[in-house]
Write an enzyme that holds these catalytic residues in place. Structure first.
Site: not given
Ligand code: FAD
Ligand code: NAP
Ligand code: SF4
Length: 683
Positions: A29, A169, A171, A219, A257, A315, A339, A342, A344, A408
């Site tokens: 569910s 859960e 409930y 359940r 929960h 689910a 899945c 996440c 999210q 890429d």
């Molecule tokens: P990117 O993933 O940045 O991909 C861009 C690609 O473009 C790269 O592979 C690069 O090589 C390529 N590129 C750039 N310029 C050129 C060019 N001129 N020619 C050829 N190739 C090029 N998001 C979530 O939703 N949940 C999470 O839990 C989560 N965890 C994260 C944890 C980490 C450590 C990091 C770093 C990110 C995480 N994110 C998470 C964020 C998520 O990965 C990004 O939001 C997502 O990857 C963005 O996708 P994108 O396709 O826009 O760009």
């Molecule tokens: P982010 O969530 O925007 O966090 C950036 C951090 O940097 C903030 O803590 C911000 O806090 C700080 N910051 C921003 N500008 C700054 C500056 N000029 N100087 C110093 N500190 C600065 O970005 P991110 O951590 O890079 O993640 C990128 C995206 O990936 C996010 O939007 C997130 O949704 C996604 N992501 C998601 C997950 C997940 O588990 N769902 C995990 C990883 C990434 P202050 O401004 O308060 O300092």
């Molecule tokens: Fe699974 Fe994330 Fe999709 Fe939810 S949003 S169904 S947790 S992959």
């Protein structure tokens, strides 16, 4: 089905006596948000029909309250009238037309109801809702039982194949089972026999109301994961009584929960609780179903083959891929969109009263409006960047019949997912890359890796459209002294740490506490060990124990020491991690606290030198404090990378920006994939 099929147990029909399920998969569910308004029932019907076509054995709807006292929140879904039952016909008809089976979940929220009219065994407020429930009188308890029975009869009238009685859960039903919520002294409280009278009475009265040839899934909370939860003997006693009262299947429920143990997040090991279902299995004769973090047919098969359960509930994996079972049957498991747990786009949406969907499959719950139909006019399209946005766009475009080139600069697809997958607890991100790799092959996308493209090359390619999915570049916080220490290798970006594996010292200051800052901290305190891949270690860290030894399955956690001393910082004067996912942020915070990560908010970054990072607090910026650090890691957000946009547009090329290249602020993969898929569906 030959026994040589890799999923022969999973695909084995299940004979329930009066009806047979086509396989062992139960779709658990999920409240999608479409249940709450009848105007959304056509969407709900399309959503379930697609999963019936995907060959799920038995689907269970989101919860429907049996009366308004059982509402989850005001005007939430309920099934109390013949008129409402008639409206459900469109759902059950659509499922049956596809050869599927569906049960309606009866969910009475009890004190978890977000309403001032909630009721429970006693007037004991839950820690997660603002309203204290009204204590039911004995007649009031009777009224609730009648409501369950009537709701089940209406479900039958509506064409459902069965009901699931939600008894876990935390409930309503759970609330009667434990002494700290049920303080009654009448026939419904006191000894366990009296406390369990409610669920037993509900099941037997539901059976009476629906007749012998109707599925009743119960359940049952097999692991409460709360202090003062049920003992194992009580759980077994209840299961036996529930079977006797007329249940057809016993499904497992894990954790109330209000429990402070993660039960479905991506950092929970796969099939982490199947062993508890196994403990129960031999005490009853009806089929038992196990659940939680099962997202792979091989894992499901292993559970069934080893005799841990008779059925497997999945689910969210069926949100991610409606064809999960069909693909497994056709031995195309490598094509399953897995899945990643996440939360999210599913649970986080539900908690924000938004319609659920799926990060890896934006079509989930949008089946009536987002379709990847074949194009009438095939075009030549270039997609630059093979991160989540570029991968989603390229595969949808090619599936629709366009000729797609995907470029890429990196040696592999995935973009930032290649960093995410290295974080302990995020191993599932590998699966998304596996899925897309296969999908690129299947759809015939021309993949060009190690290929940095510029505007000249794209112009020469004479494409009809160019999609820029080039992602982001890390933001430079420009802290005094940073450049010199960067040259000396003491200041690193998250990319240096995760992709380039640059050496990191024992004392680390992480600047920026967004999703990436939290992930980096997790990576650094765990070194190369991921408890997600080691169930015993995970159970020890969270204090999960055999319920036969520890009431409710809770014991004192045993936490391995952190690999490093990490300090996590942000400028905002609010608690760190406040903006992380609604249903997962608390887990990230708890994990870092376990590893003694110091979290400091409200700082100004003053300077960096070889001793570490100097910060001040408040507007006056007085008396800098030194945070001693061997390494400082910058996780300060990102800026869009779209250097190709200007030259391409100047040359008259039609350009679309998607993902991080479009908007970097608050970018996540959910937005990147959704935006890319929706654009690709229209070109
Ligand atoms: P990117 O993933 O940045 O991909 C861009 C690609 O473009 C790269 O592979 C690069 O090589 C390529 N590129 C750039 N310029 C050129 C060019 N001129 N020619 C050829 N190739 C090029 N998001 C979530 O939703 N949940 C999470 O839990 C989560 N965890 C994260 C944890 C980490 C450590 C990091 C770093 C990110 C995480 N994110 C998470 C964020 C998520 O990965 C990004 O939001 C997502 O990857 C963005 O996708 P994108 O396709 O826009 O760009
Ligand atoms: P982010 O969530 O925007 O966090 C950036 C951090 O940097 C903030 O803590 C911000 O806090 C700080 N910051 C921003 N500008 C700054 C500056 N000029 N100087 C110093 N500190 C600065 O970005 P991110 O951590 O890079 O993640 C990128 C995206 O990936 C996010 O939007 C997130 O949704 C996604 N992501 C998601 C997950 C997940 O588990 N769902 C995990 C990883 C990434 P202050 O401004 O308060 O300092
Ligand atoms: Fe699974 Fe994330 Fe999709 Fe939810 S949003 S169904 S947790 S992959």
């Amino acid at each position: 089905m030959t026994s040589r099929h890799p999923y022969s147990q999973l695909l084995q029909p299940l004979d329930l006596g009066f009806t047979t399920l086509r396989n062992r998969v139960l779709m658990g569910s999920m409240h999608t948000g479409l249940e709450d308004r009848q105007k959304n029932f056509p969407r709900l019907a399309a959503y379930f029909a697609e999963r019936a076509r995907g060959e799920v054995g038995l689907m269970v709807t989101g919860g429907f309250a049996p009366n308004i006292e059982g509402w989850l929140f005001p005007f939430a879904s309920k099934l109390t009238t013949h008129g409402e039952a008639r409206a459900h016909r469109q759902i059950t008809d659509a499922v049956h037309a596809e050869g599927g089976k569906i049960a309606l979940q009866i969910l009475h929220a009890g004190r978890y109801g977000y309403t001032p009219i909630s009721v429970s065994a006693s007037r004991a407020k839950s820690p997660i809702t603002p309203f204290a429930p009204r204590e039911l009188s004995s007649r009031g308890v009777e009224r609730q039982i009648r409501a369950f029975a009537r709701c089940a009869a209406l479900a039958r009238e509506a064409g459902y194949d069965g009901v699931e009685v939600m008894g876990s859960e935390g409930y309503f039903i759970n609330q009667f089972l434990v002494e700290h919520v049920n303080k009654r002294t009448d026939a419904w409280g006191g000894s366990f026999e009296k406390r369990m009278r409610l669920p037993v009475e509900i099941v037997s009265r539901v059976r009476e109301a629906v007749g012998p040839d109707f599925i009743i899934v119960y359940r049952l909370s097999i692991l409460d994961l709360i202090p003062n939860g049920q003992t194992w003997d009580e759980t077994v006693q209840l299961a036996i009584a529930i079977e006797k009262a007329g249940a057809t299947i016993i499904n497992s429920g894990i954790g109330w929960h209000e429990a402070r143990i993660p039960t479905i997040a991506t950092s929970v090991p796969r099939a982490a609780f199947a062993w508890v279902t196994h403990k129960l299995k031999d005490h009853v004769r009806v089929p038992v179903c196990t659940t939680n973090r099962i997202n792979d047919p091989a894992v499901a098969e292993q559970i069934l083959a080893s005799g841990q359960a008779d059925m497997v509930s999945m689910a969210r994996p069926l949100l991610a891929d409606a064809d999960f079972v069909k693909k497994a049957r056709e031995q195309r498991a490598d094509e399953i969109n897995t899945c990643i747990a996440c939360n999210q786009a599913c649970l986080d949406h539900t908690f924000k009263a938004k319609t659920a969907s799926c990060l890896v499959n934006p079509r989930a719950c949008h089946e009536t409006e987002l379709n990847y139909t074949p194009t009438a006019k095939a075009k030549r399209i270039a997609v630059v960047g093979a991160g989540p946005a570029g991968l989603a766009a390229a595969t949808v475009l090619a599936e629709r019949g366009h000729a797609v080139d995907l470029f890429d600069a990196a040696a592999d697809i995935g973009g930032q997912f290649n960093m995410a997958k290295r974080i302990p607890g995020k191993e599932e991100f590998h699966e998304t890359l596996r899925y897309f790799r296969r999908k690129l092959e299947l759809t015939g996308v021309g993949l060009h890796l190690n290929t940095y493209v510029d505007a000249t090359r794209l112009k020469a390619g004479d494409y009809d459209e160019v999609l820029l999915a080039t992602g982001v570049i890390p933001r430079d916080p420009k802290i005094p002294g940073q450049n010199a220490q960067q040259k000396a290798g003491r200041v690193l970006s998250y990319i240096d740490v995760l992709l380039h594996k640059k050496p990191v010292g024992q004392r680390v200051a992480v600047i920026g506490a967004g999703g990436i800052g939290f992930d980096i901290a997790e990576y650094l305190v765990n070194e190369d060990h991921s408890p997600t891949l080691d169930l015993d270690a995970w159970n020890r860290e969270w204090g999960v124990d055999d319920p036969q030894r520890s009431r409710g399955g809770l014991t004192r956690p045993e936490i391995a020491p952190p690999a490093r001393k990490v300090t996590l910082l942000q400028r905002k004067a609010e608690s760190l991690g406040k903006r992380l996912g609604k249903t997962t942020g608390w887990i990230h915070r708890a994990q870092l606290k376990m590893k003694q990560v110091e979290m400091i908010g409200g700082v100004n970054y003053e300077s960096i030198d070889e001793r570490g990072l100097f910060v001040t607090f408040g507007e006056k910026r007085e008396k800098p404090t030194l945070i001693e650090a061997d390494t400082i890691v910058l996780c300060t957000g990102q800026e869009p990378l779209r250097e190709l946009q200007g030259p391409l547009e100047a040359a008259g090329v039609k350009v679309h920006l998607i993902g991080g290249a479009d908007v970097a602020a608050e970018l996540d993969a959910k937005r990147a994939i959704n935006q890319a898929s929706r654009l690709a569906a229209t070109l």
